[in-house]
Design a protein around this motif. Sequence first.
Motif, PDB file in Angstrom:
ATOM      1  N   LEU A  46     -50.875 -14.065  15.008  1.00  0.00           N
ATOM      2  CA  LEU A  46     -50.664 -15.231  14.152  1.00  0.00           C
ATOM      3  C   LEU A  46     -49.189 -15.610  14.112  1.00  0.00           C
ATOM      4  CD1 LEU A  46     -53.037 -14.429  11.135  1.00  0.00           C
ATOM      5  CD2 LEU A  46     -53.426 -16.033  13.026  1.00  0.00           C
ATOM      6  N   GLN A  47     -48.328 -14.602  14.026  1.00  0.00           N
ATOM      7  CA  GLN A  47     -46.897 -14.898  14.018  1.00  0.00           C
ATOM      8  C   GLN A  47     -46.466 -15.520  15.347  1.00  0.00           C
ATOM      9  OE1 GLN A  47     -44.544 -11.589  12.845  1.00  0.00           O
ATOM     10  NE2 GLN A  47     -42.625 -12.735  12.811  1.00  0.00           N
ATOM     11  N   SER A  48     -47.019 -15.009  16.451  1.00  0.00           N
ATOM     12  CA  SER A  48     -46.691 -15.574  17.768  1.00  0.00           C
ATOM     13  C   SER A  48     -47.187 -17.020  17.879  1.00  0.00           C
ATOM     14  CB  SER A  48     -47.313 -14.717  18.863  1.00  0.00           C
ATOM     15  OG  SER A  48     -47.103 -15.290  20.139  1.00  0.00           O
ATOM     16  N   ARG A  49     -48.404 -17.286  17.360  1.00  0.00           N
ATOM     17  CA  ARG A  49     -48.928 -18.651  17.404  1.00  0.00           C
ATOM     18  C   ARG A  49     -48.119 -19.566  16.483  1.00  0.00           C
ATOM     19  NH1 ARG A  49     -53.926 -20.077  19.341  1.00  0.00           N
ATOM     20  NH2 ARG A  49     -54.806 -18.505  20.743  1.00  0.00           N
ATOM     21  N   GLY A  50     -47.662 -18.975  15.349  1.00  0.00           N
ATOM     22  CA  GLY A  50     -46.802 -19.768  14.477  1.00  0.00           C
ATOM     23  C   GLY A  50     -45.516 -20.173  15.177  1.00  0.00           C
ATOM     24  N   PRO A 112     -41.833 -15.184  -0.181  1.00  0.00           N
ATOM     25  CA  PRO A 112     -41.356 -14.673   1.107  1.00  0.00           C
ATOM     26  C   PRO A 112     -42.495 -14.645   2.127  1.00  0.00           C
ATOM     27  CG  PRO A 112     -41.688 -12.856  -0.423  1.00  0.00           C
ATOM     28  CD  PRO A 112     -41.897 -14.126  -1.216  1.00  0.00           C
ATOM     29  N   ASP A 113     -42.098 -14.339   3.378  1.00  0.00           N
ATOM     30  CA  ASP A 113     -43.092 -14.246   4.449  1.00  0.00           C
ATOM     31  C   ASP A 113     -44.083 -13.124   4.136  1.00  0.00           C
ATOM     32  OD1 ASP A 113     -41.584 -16.187   5.532  1.00  0.00           O
ATOM     33  OD2 ASP A 113     -40.722 -14.953   7.149  1.00  0.00           O
ATOM     34  N   HIS A 114     -45.349 -13.395   4.344  1.00  0.00           N
ATOM     35  CA  HIS A 114     -46.365 -12.372   4.114  1.00  0.00           C
ATOM     36  C   HIS A 114     -47.676 -12.805   4.763  1.00  0.00           C
ATOM     37  CE1 HIS A 114     -47.059 -15.231   0.850  1.00  0.00           C
ATOM     38  NE2 HIS A 114     -48.292 -14.737   0.743  1.00  0.00           N
ATOM     39  N   VAL A 130     -44.632 -17.902   7.992  1.00  0.00           N
ATOM     40  CA  VAL A 130     -43.352 -17.593   8.625  1.00  0.00           C
ATOM     41  C   VAL A 130     -42.366 -18.683   8.213  1.00  0.00           C
ATOM     42  CG1 VAL A 130     -42.124 -17.172  10.785  1.00  0.00           C
ATOM     43  CG2 VAL A 130     -44.564 -16.581  10.594  1.00  0.00           C
ATOM     44  N   SER A 131     -41.243 -18.312   7.667  1.00  0.00           N
ATOM     45  CA  SER A 131     -40.240 -19.270   7.189  1.00  0.00           C
ATOM     46  C   SER A 131     -38.913 -19.053   7.912  1.00  0.00           C
ATOM     47  CB  SER A 131     -40.056 -19.147   5.671  1.00  0.00           C
ATOM     48  OG  SER A 131     -39.664 -17.833   5.337  1.00  0.00           O
ATOM     49  N   HIS A 132     -37.987 -20.012   7.675  1.00  0.00           N
ATOM     50  CA  HIS A 132     -36.634 -19.955   8.250  1.00  0.00           C
ATOM     51  C   HIS A 132     -36.688 -19.953   9.774  1.00  0.00           C
ATOM     52  CE1 HIS A 132     -35.196 -19.188   4.218  1.00  0.00           C
ATOM     53  NE2 HIS A 132     -35.995 -18.129   4.127  1.00  0.00           N
ATOM     54  N   VAL A 133     -37.589 -20.764  10.312  1.00  0.00           N
ATOM     55  CA  VAL A 133     -37.691 -20.894  11.766  1.00  0.00           C
ATOM     56  C   VAL A 133     -36.883 -22.131  12.197  1.00  0.00           C
ATOM     57  CG1 VAL A 133     -39.242 -21.196  13.728  1.00  0.00           C
ATOM     58  CG2 VAL A 133     -39.965 -19.824  11.744  1.00  0.00           C
ATOM     59  N   PRO A 134     -35.891 -22.006  13.072  1.00  0.00           N
ATOM     60  CA  PRO A 134     -35.083 -23.181  13.473  1.00  0.00           C
ATOM     61  C   PRO A 134     -35.845 -24.101  14.416  1.00  0.00           C
ATOM     62  CG  PRO A 134     -34.406 -21.262  14.704  1.00  0.00           C
ATOM     63  CD  PRO A 134     -35.421 -20.767  13.722  1.00  0.00           C
ATOM     64  N   ILE A 151     -43.877 -22.241   8.718  1.00  0.00           N
ATOM     65  CA  ILE A 151     -45.162 -22.419   9.381  1.00  0.00           C
ATOM     66  C   ILE A 151     -46.190 -21.520   8.702  1.00  0.00           C
ATOM     67  CG2 ILE A 151     -46.444 -22.169  11.535  1.00  0.00           C
ATOM     68  CD1 ILE A 151     -42.869 -22.361  12.034  1.00  0.00           C
ATOM     69  N   VAL A 152     -47.316 -22.083   8.361  1.00  0.00           N
ATOM     70  CA  VAL A 152     -48.464 -21.339   7.830  1.00  0.00           C
ATOM     71  C   VAL A 152     -49.571 -21.467   8.847  1.00  0.00           C
ATOM     72  CG1 VAL A 152     -50.136 -21.135   5.977  1.00  0.00           C
ATOM     73  CG2 VAL A 152     -47.773 -21.781   5.452  1.00  0.00           C
ATOM     74  N   TYR A 153     -50.039 -20.319   9.358  1.00  0.00           N
ATOM     75  CA  TYR A 153     -51.059 -20.324  10.411  1.00  0.00           C
ATOM     76  C   TYR A 153     -52.191 -19.407   9.987  1.00  0.00           C
ATOM     77  CZ  TYR A 153     -52.804 -20.991  15.150  1.00  0.00           C
ATOM     78  OH  TYR A 153     -53.550 -21.365  16.243  1.00  0.00           O
ATOM     79  N   ALA A 154     -53.438 -19.876  10.166  1.00  0.00           N
ATOM     80  CA  ALA A 154     -54.620 -19.105   9.767  1.00  0.00           C
ATOM     81  C   ALA A 154     -55.604 -19.055  10.916  1.00  0.00           C
ATOM     82  CB  ALA A 154     -55.283 -19.737   8.543  1.00  0.00           C
ATOM     83  N   ALA A 155     -56.217 -17.863  11.094  1.00  0.00           N
ATOM     84  CA  ALA A 155     -57.229 -17.657  12.130  1.00  0.00           C
ATOM     85  C   ALA A 155     -58.387 -16.866  11.528  1.00  0.00           C
ATOM     86  CB  ALA A 155     -56.633 -16.920  13.327  1.00  0.00           C
ATOM     87  N   PRO A 156     -59.608 -17.038  12.030  1.00  0.00           N
ATOM     88  CA  PRO A 156     -60.768 -16.330  11.463  1.00  0.00           C
ATOM     89  C   PRO A 156     -60.719 -14.825  11.764  1.00  0.00           C
ATOM     90  CG  PRO A 156     -61.417 -17.560  13.412  1.00  0.00           C
ATOM     91  CD  PRO A 156     -59.999 -17.948  13.122  1.00  0.00           C
ATOM     92  N   LEU A 157     -61.337 -14.037  10.852  1.00  0.00           N
ATOM     93  CA  LEU A 157     -61.399 -12.573  10.976  1.00  0.00           C
ATOM     94  C   LEU A 157     -62.744 -12.100  11.506  1.00  0.00           C
ATOM     95  CD1 LEU A 157     -59.648 -11.370   7.702  1.00  0.00           C
ATOM     96  CD2 LEU A 157     -58.950 -10.808  10.036  1.00  0.00           C
ATOM     97  N   ILE A 158     -63.583 -13.033  11.965  1.00  0.00           N
ATOM     98  CA  ILE A 158     -64.937 -12.649  12.355  1.00  0.00           C
ATOM     99  C   ILE A 158     -64.914 -11.668  13.516  1.00  0.00           C
ATOM    100  CG2 ILE A 158     -67.109 -13.523  13.294  1.00  0.00           C
ATOM    101  CD1 ILE A 158     -66.721 -16.054  11.710  1.00  0.00           C
ATOM    102  N   ARG A 159     -64.108 -11.973  14.531  1.00  0.00           N
ATOM    103  CA  ARG A 159     -64.058 -11.063  15.680  1.00  0.00           C
ATOM    104  C   ARG A 159     -63.505  -9.690  15.301  1.00  0.00           C
ATOM    105  NH1 ARG A 159     -62.469 -14.339  21.198  1.00  0.00           N
ATOM    106  NH2 ARG A 159     -64.299 -15.759  21.185  1.00  0.00           N
ATOM    107  N   VAL A 160     -62.539  -9.685  14.417  1.00  0.00           N
ATOM    108  CA  VAL A 160     -62.008  -8.389  13.943  1.00  0.00           C
ATOM    109  C   VAL A 160     -63.112  -7.597  13.261  1.00  0.00           C
ATOM    110  CG1 VAL A 160     -60.395  -7.298  12.339  1.00  0.00           C
ATOM    111  CG2 VAL A 160     -59.646  -9.222  13.767  1.00  0.00           C
ATOM    112  N   GLN A 161     -63.880  -8.270  12.394  1.00  0.00           N
ATOM    113  CA  GLN A 161     -64.969  -7.581  11.706  1.00  0.00           C
ATOM    114  C   GLN A 161     -66.031  -7.097  12.682  1.00  0.00           C
ATOM    115  OE1 GLN A 161     -66.306 -10.355   8.732  1.00  0.00           O
ATOM    116  NE2 GLN A 161     -64.651  -9.818   7.296  1.00  0.00           N
TER     117      GLN A 161
END
Length: 475
Positions: A46-50, A112-114, A130-134, A151-161
């Motif tokens: 998610l951070q990489s996609r952000g 903060p980032d979380h 993710v914040s403070h990205v130039p 940047i706020v990025y969300a992905a489904p957890l279905i595959r993880v489950q």
Amino acid sequence: MLSSKSIKGRLIATVVISQALLAAGLLFAGVFYTHRRLVATLDAALQSRGMSVAALVRYTEDASGNVYFDNTLMPRSLDPAHPDFFEVWTERSGLLTRSSNWPAGLEVPAGPDHHWDLTLGNVPYRVSRVSHVPVLDREEGQSFRPQALTIVYAAPLIRVQEQVWATGVFIALASLVLLGATFLLALYGIRRGLMPLQRLAEQAALVSAHNWELRLPPDAEETAELRPLTQSMVTMLARLERSFVQQREFMGNAAHELKTPVAVLKSTLQSLLHRPRSSEEYRAGVQESLEDLERLERLLQWMLRLARAEQWAHGALRRDLELIDVTATCEEAVERIRSLAQSRRTTIHLATNGKVLLRADPEDLQLVWLNLLENAVRYSPEGGVVEVAVTRKDGGPARIIFEDHGVGIPPQDLPHVFERFYRGDPSRTRATGGFGLGLAIAKALVEAYGGTITAENAPRQGTRMTVELPLNGSN
């Protein structure tokens, strides 16, 4: 089906339960670790996609602002059935852009980032902030006024489950297979381990009143856990055999002792009836019969006293006892045996060091002292000395010692002097009034009070009888 009281069943149940708990623990640990690792991997993705989304933000100067978003190169969603959603905003310009499927009414909390989880339409999502990205892309030759992106990025957890569930099923199936193998191995091992006990039980079943020998199987002797049991069984059988033999000998000796006066009495009465006799002859015959009856009565009294003493020693009888002086009972016993000692010109010396208090029946103790004194006087040479000492140490038992200066006891007779009807000296016959029960009664009474009595040959000539009685705080 195994009984609830079966050792085999309990051992197998213990092994199975422990293995089941171990499998459950491994399942929980495996699922928990897998979930943590997959979520951590998803957070990194998610951070990489952000950051990929941040790369699509370009800087330019136009009438509307200084940054805009190029959505023609958006990354593909991780799960096409449940597309990702995101939003980009800056502190200066506010919301820059968001995906078309951004949930209505969803507000991103400040802070903060979380990472956090949320559920939309029964679909679980993982959200990364993710914040403070130039701004990385800007036009050449233009003056750049830097702005930080959030940047706020969300992905489904279905595959993880699904992956976590698959991992849990795999671990559970593997654990069941291992649990079954463990059960079979435990069943085999426990059966094999209990085989020496079964063989020992088979050999113990062969023990009877005609065969007291316990043949221990070699594997039972070599098994460390069974060694205390086998030793206890051998000791117990030796004691039972000894008790059985003593009981059988007691019955035989008692029958023999009772048979003789009865036979003599019967013979005397038959002789009186054989032919007419004078009154003097009848009187003499009746007198002899009364003497035999008195001897028979004394024998029965001694046997009854021995039986009661042994019952009390084994806890079958209960008595309320008073505090008495052991020294006084010894003094009274010496006085009661004085006439026999004088008839043999024997001197009795009694040495004491004060009162010795004990909860006991004085008649019991006097009977013990009388039996020991009578033996000492009879076995001492005429004109000899019998020494009696009553001592005690602080916190220790009372010790009463009877010592004569006679011929002593033959070594082969020492282990048997306290047995019932045992007479090592052939001179101790019915003519002297001995039944062979005196020392047996003395031993039973002493043991009834928790004490011990021992016989030994004195360093000089003679015999020493030592009685020790625990005071149990009576003083």
